[in-house]
Design a protein around this motif. Structure first.
Motif, short mmCIF file in Angstrom:
data_model
loop_
_atom_site.label_atom_id
_atom_site.label_comp_id
_atom_site.label_asym_id
_atom_site.label_seq_id
_atom_site.Cartn_x
_atom_site.Cartn_y
_atom_site.Cartn_z
N LEU A 49 -15.32 -20.86 57.91
CA LEU A 49 -15.55 -20.58 56.49
C LEU A 49 -14.84 -21.60 55.60
N VAL A 50 -13.61 -21.94 55.97
CA VAL A 50 -12.88 -22.96 55.20
C VAL A 50 -13.58 -24.31 55.31
N GLY A 51 -14.04 -24.63 56.52
CA GLY A 51 -14.77 -25.88 56.72
C GLY A 51 -16.04 -25.93 55.89
N PHE A 52 -16.77 -24.81 55.83
CA PHE A 52 -17.98 -24.74 55.00
C PHE A 52 -17.64 -24.98 53.53
N PHE A 53 -16.54 -24.38 53.08
CA PHE A 53 -16.13 -24.52 51.68
C PHE A 53 -15.81 -25.98 51.34
N ILE A 54 -15.04 -26.63 52.21
CA ILE A 54 -14.66 -28.03 51.97
C ILE A 54 -15.90 -28.92 51.99
N ALA A 55 -16.77 -28.71 52.98
CA ALA A 55 -17.99 -29.51 53.07
C ALA A 55 -18.87 -29.31 51.84
N GLY A 71 -28.68 -29.31 47.72
CA GLY A 71 -29.55 -28.94 48.81
C GLY A 71 -30.12 -30.11 49.58
N VAL A 72 -30.26 -31.28 48.93
CA VAL A 72 -30.85 -32.43 49.61
C VAL A 72 -29.91 -32.98 50.68
N LEU A 73 -28.63 -32.66 50.61
CA LEU A 73 -27.70 -33.01 51.68
C LEU A 73 -27.47 -31.83 52.61
N PHE A 74 -27.31 -30.63 52.04
CA PHE A 74 -27.00 -29.45 52.86
C PHE A 74 -28.11 -29.12 53.84
N THR A 75 -29.33 -28.95 53.35
CA THR A 75 -30.41 -28.46 54.20
C THR A 75 -30.70 -29.39 55.38
N THR A 92 -30.59 -20.81 52.00
CA THR A 92 -29.23 -21.13 51.56
C THR A 92 -29.19 -22.47 50.86
N GLY A 93 -30.04 -23.42 51.30
CA GLY A 93 -30.11 -24.72 50.65
C GLY A 93 -30.52 -24.61 49.19
N LEU A 94 -31.45 -23.72 48.89
CA LEU A 94 -31.84 -23.50 47.50
C LEU A 94 -30.70 -22.89 46.69
N ILE A 95 -29.94 -21.99 47.34
CA ILE A 95 -28.77 -21.42 46.67
C ILE A 95 -27.76 -22.51 46.36
N VAL A 96 -27.54 -23.39 47.34
CA VAL A 96 -26.60 -24.50 47.15
C VAL A 96 -27.06 -25.39 46.00
N ALA A 97 -28.36 -25.75 45.99
CA ALA A 97 -28.88 -26.60 44.92
C ALA A 97 -28.78 -25.89 43.56
N MET A 98 -29.07 -24.58 43.56
CA MET A 98 -29.03 -23.82 42.32
C MET A 98 -27.62 -23.78 41.73
N TRP A 284 -20.39 -21.68 50.90
CA TRP A 284 -21.17 -22.77 50.34
C TRP A 284 -21.31 -22.61 48.82
N LEU A 285 -21.45 -21.37 48.36
CA LEU A 285 -21.54 -21.13 46.93
C LEU A 285 -20.22 -21.48 46.24
N ALA A 286 -19.11 -21.06 46.83
CA ALA A 286 -17.80 -21.33 46.23
C ALA A 286 -17.55 -22.83 46.13
N GLY A 287 -17.93 -23.57 47.17
CA GLY A 287 -17.75 -25.02 47.13
C GLY A 287 -18.60 -25.67 46.07
N GLN A 288 -19.82 -25.15 45.84
CA GLN A 288 -20.68 -25.71 44.81
C GLN A 288 -20.11 -25.46 43.42
#
Length: 364
Positions: A49-55, A71-75, A92-98, A284-288
């Motif tokens: 989870l920490v790794g996801f947040f940093i990434a 999303g263009v990098l995440f997905t 999740t990629g759309l959530i990241v982009a959003m 992923w949301l927190a990191g965005q």
């Protein structure tokens, strides 16, 4: 000290503090949580989870500065190098982009860099098309099974490869297009919006043209974005610049606003299908939130050209992973060994370093 207690630094500091507190509590509680048979130990889960947040934070900073959406990098990265189901990755990629767009919207709107009237006009095309594309992705996933998983990865890999070629060649993008005469749609809707450019130390009143063609282009971009779940800044920025004559920085700012507005609609088919898993999506949301806000602050002050080569390197690596994964899923080839993946990554990073050095030397 007073600077850090004022907006937008206050919000950024609060977000970082909450993230540190949340993951600290998880780390303390993890050893006391019973592990089900075959499950993942709490400490390992917190590490992921920490790794996801940093990434996610790094992706958001780079994507916001580049105006392409997280999303263009995440997905592509998730679909290329993890066993995550493609529908979950795309949703999740759309959530990241959003969220990268939503968090960047405030600073670029306050600075006057983003053109709100132009964004509202284009969002009518983007939101409807992205929703349709997302609905199509859900239908394909339900009927094509494992073959469809490989097909989606292959199509996305080819798309990312095409973007890499376009970014390297540079297209016809210019930083400050010279629009001689605005079109009828621009004049009727009064879409022009001057803004103050710090690097030039003056107010820039730019022209716009071909808004009807841009509207049609955004429709196509929305369909692709919703289907692949990777945002649309990668196309919206060059289309605004080349088709409508929008300055590059304005196009990048408009792009993040459109992502925040349009992907709110596009994510619903994935949500209804159950493809959004809170435990996976939350970091992923927190990191965005953190990265998107910080990236927007940087975007207002600097040129985005330098980050382009790093984006090219990451997308090139994603392209490699997507195509080889699709071929291995179809049993055409064996999955590439780790040493080969790291070799490809090293070559691409060397390519990035060489071109960034050339860019810096040219600026000097």
């Amino acid at each position: 000290m007073s600077k850090w207690l004022k907006s937008p630094w206050l919000e950024l500091n609060i977000m970082i503090a909450l993230a540190v507190l949340s993951y600290g509590v998880l780390a303390v509680a993890a050893p006391f949580v019973p592990v089900p048979e075959g499950g993942m130990p709490g400490g390992v889960l917190v590490g992921w989870l920490v790794g996801f947040f940093i990434a996610s934070t790094i992706i958001a900073i780079l994507a916001t500065i580049g105006g392409i959406g997280g999303g263009v990098l995440f997905t592509p990265l998730v679909m290329a190098f993890t066993p995550v189901d493609s529908v979950i990755a795309r949703g999740t990629g759309l959530i990241v982009a959003m969220f990268s767009g939503l968090m960047a919207t405030g600073p670029v709107m306050r600075s006057g860099l983003a053109n709100l009237k132009m964004c509202i006009f284009l969002c009518m095309a983007f939101a409807v098309a992205a929703f349709s594309g997302a609905q199509g992705a859900v239908i394909v996933a339900a009927h094509l099974g494992d073959f469809g998983e490989g097909l989606v990865r292959m199509m996305l890999g080819l798309l990312i490869g095409g973007l890499v070629v376009y970014f390297i060649m540079g297209g016809k993008k210019v930083e400050w297009p010279d629009v001689k005469k605005s079109d009828k749609i621009t004049e009727a809707l009064n879409l022009r919006q001057p803004f103050y450019e710090p690097s030039l130390k003056k107010v820039v009143d730019y022209g716009l043209t071909n808004m009807g063609w841009l509207f049609a282009a955004i429709l196509i971009v929305g369909l692709v974005s919703g289907f692949f779940g990777m945002g649309a800044g990668w196309a919206m920025v060059p289309f605004q610049n080349v088709v409508a004559g929008t300055p590059m920085k304005v196009a990048a700012a408009n792009s993040v606003v459109l992502l925040g507005m349009g992907d709110c609609v596009a994510v619903w088919p994935y949500f209804i299908m159950g493809a959004l898993i809170p435990m996976f999506a939350a970091p992923w949301l927190a990191g965005q939130v953190v990265g998107g806000l910080f990236g927007a602050l940087v975007l207002v002050q600097i040129k985005a050209g330098f980050v382009r080569w790093l984006l090219i390197g990451l997308m090139g690596f994603s392209c490699w992973g997507l195509i080889t994964r699709a071929l291995s899923m179809w049993e055409v080839i064996q999955p590439p060994p780790h040493w080969l993946n790291f070799t490809v990554l090293g070559v691409l990073m060397l390519f990035v370093i060489v071109n960034v050095a050339r860019e810096l030397k040219r600026k000097d």
